[in-house]
Write a protein that holds these residues in place. Sequence first.
Motif, mmCIF file in Angstrom:
data_model
loop_
_atom_site.group_PDB
_atom_site.id
_atom_site.type_symbol
_atom_site.label_atom_id
_atom_site.label_comp_id
_atom_site.label_asym_id
_atom_site.label_seq_id
_atom_site.Cartn_x
_atom_site.Cartn_y
_atom_site.Cartn_z
ATOM 1 N N LEU A 80 -48.363 -0.286 17.091
ATOM 2 C CA LEU A 80 -49.689 -0.820 17.421
ATOM 3 C C LEU A 80 -49.660 -2.342 17.511
ATOM 4 N N GLU A 93 -60.960 7.739 17.509
ATOM 5 C CA GLU A 93 -59.919 6.884 18.058
ATOM 6 C C GLU A 93 -59.932 5.513 17.385
ATOM 7 N N ASP A 146 -45.785 3.490 12.990
ATOM 8 C CA ASP A 146 -47.063 3.479 13.718
ATOM 9 C C ASP A 146 -47.644 2.067 13.747
ATOM 10 N N ALA A 188 -54.356 -1.625 22.809
ATOM 11 C CA ALA A 188 -53.855 -0.272 22.561
ATOM 12 C C ALA A 188 -54.985 0.574 21.989
ATOM 13 N N ARG A 189 -54.747 1.854 22.028
ATOM 14 C CA ARG A 189 -55.632 2.805 21.350
ATOM 15 C C ARG A 189 -54.818 4.041 21.011
ATOM 16 N N ARG A 190 -55.267 4.713 19.988
ATOM 17 C CA ARG A 190 -54.582 5.945 19.592
ATOM 18 C C ARG A 190 -55.528 6.797 18.775
#
Length: 180
Positions: free
Chosen positions: A9, A170, A5, A161-163
């Motif tokens: 990112l 978020e 992850d 980016a975002r998640r």
Amino acid sequence: MTDTDALDLLRAAVPAADGEVWADLGAGTGVFSRALAMLVGRAGRVIAVDRDARALASLLRGRRHPPRVPAAPVEGRVGDVTGPLALPVLDGVVMANVLHFVADARGALLNVAGMLRPGGRLVLMEYEGRRPGPWTPYPVDFDRFVELAPAAGFTLPTRAARRPSRFGGEIYVAVAVRAG
């Protein structure tokens, strides 16, 4: 967050860093330090900085990259992002879920700008839309970072980016470049 992850990112924010010198400020046990080490490759250098010496010790004796993955060594330094740090001039800095613990975010960003070469990059990961609380006492959503960055000597940040966060809401990843 897993190493995969973290690498995903950072790849969005650090596309070309082979051979560069980066610091992970507020590194903790080093998930982003390990990812940075892969992005800068064997010719690069990663300095993990945290005020918790035990967390750094865990990082330094922890997992190693597979032999076929070219990764820089990670060195640890005990220090606080709000104070002076004896670091070389850096190509980049990662601050992942750190700035929301700092009361004087602008002062911390000024400090970071002073560590970077002109054109050096700050990669900031923070929570979007959080209210102050015990785990995010001084939230820095993207709009606030857009206000803070130019006042600290950076270009306007871009969102890379975002998640979703496993803690709700978020996480965003933004990049700002040291001006001048």
